[in-house]
Design a protein around this motif. Sequence first.
Motif, short mmCIF file in Angstrom:
data_model
loop_
_atom_site.label_atom_id
_atom_site.label_comp_id
_atom_site.label_asym_id
_atom_site.label_seq_id
_atom_site.Cartn_x
_atom_site.Cartn_y
_atom_site.Cartn_z
N UNK A 1 16.15 -9.48 -1.23
CA UNK A 1 15.24 -8.35 -1.10
C UNK A 1 15.88 -7.06 -1.60
N UNK A 2 15.01 -6.13 -1.98
CA UNK A 2 15.40 -4.77 -2.33
C UNK A 2 14.60 -3.85 -1.42
N UNK B 1 10.79 -5.02 -1.55
CA UNK B 1 10.36 -5.94 -2.61
C UNK B 1 11.09 -7.26 -2.44
N UNK B 2 10.40 -8.38 -2.71
CA UNK B 2 10.99 -9.70 -2.55
C UNK B 2 10.59 -10.58 -3.73
N UNK B 3 11.13 -10.27 -4.90
CA UNK B 3 10.85 -11.07 -6.09
C UNK B 3 12.03 -11.93 -6.50
N UNK B 4 13.25 -11.45 -6.32
CA UNK B 4 14.42 -12.24 -6.68
C UNK B 4 14.52 -13.48 -5.79
N UNK B 5 15.06 -14.56 -6.34
CA UNK B 5 15.12 -15.83 -5.62
C UNK B 5 16.49 -16.10 -5.00
N UNK B 6 17.48 -15.25 -5.33
CA UNK B 6 18.80 -15.40 -4.72
C UNK B 6 19.36 -14.02 -4.38
N UNK C 1 4.20 -1.76 -6.23
CA UNK C 1 4.48 -2.89 -5.34
C UNK C 1 5.16 -4.06 -6.03
N UNK C 2 5.19 -4.06 -7.37
CA UNK C 2 5.83 -5.14 -8.11
C UNK C 2 6.75 -4.55 -9.17
N UNK C 3 7.64 -5.38 -9.68
CA UNK C 3 8.56 -4.92 -10.71
C UNK C 3 7.81 -4.60 -12.00
#
Length: 309
Positions: A92-93, A108-113, A145-147
């Motif tokens: 998360x960021x 934000x929670x787009x990254x998977x690691x 809300x998104x990258x």
Amino acid sequence: MNPPPSLLQTPGFAHYSLAWSPFHNNRIALASSANFGIVGNGRLHLVSLAPGPAGLPLLKLDKFYETQDGLYDLAWSEIHENQLVTASGDGSIKLWDVMLNDLPIRAWQEHTREVYSVDWSNIKKDTFASSCWDGTVKLWTPDRPRSLSTLQAHQSCVYQALFSPHQPDTLATCSTDGTVKIFDLRSPAYVPSGPGNNFTTPMSAAVLTIPASPGEVLSIDWNKYRPLTLASAGVDKVVNIWDCRMIKPGELNQVGAARETQLFGHEYPVRQVQWSPHRADILATASYDMTCRVSVALSVLGTNKIIIT
């Protein structure tokens, strides 16, 4: 004799990153993790520098925020004096406002690691970048809300992504694959194809790839006075200084750069390298050998002389 340094203890939490506020010369933020970031929660510490006894500076813990996973990096906003972003081990960021308590104002929670670095552009002041162990780099603005876009920068962990302090659309990355890459964000390779939001569709095309090391490259930094000059450091214990002026505008997938200098002396991997904001020829390094070094690189008649103190 120099006075002893001011110390701040945060029991149970090891610091991964710190950053001075770009607006207040007495405000520092610390990104911290329990159990050295291997497992457990994290904390964002806010620290101020105030006059102490006999006029010596004193570090004071103003407040801290708890997070569910360790924090690996942070960056202050370049447009809002009270806001900063953090990079977390849970992918998360989070965006924080230090005038508020307890919770972030956006996540934000787009990254998977694990997200290992964040960097706020000092030219495009509404944009910041994140790099992740999933091999991607993402670009963000705090009000969306998104990258904005995703770069498949490497096929393995990206330890750091940094905007150039000279060119707003130039970004450098380093990775476990031993390379340093430079991306031109104006390239047509980053124009989304197809309808809808493309935040899950990575794009990839570096303008320059530098085979920087036979091992992992842990850290990079742009020289603040010499455009297209980079320092890199990592597991091989060596600091390299690169002249990347060979980049040809408009061409992708170029390979190589001129190595100006190599700095030796550390006995274990170099965890961090950073150029001085005040002089073009000074850089500092921090290593797992528990030492920090300040190096002065002088070029005399074409010969690089290195003085390490």
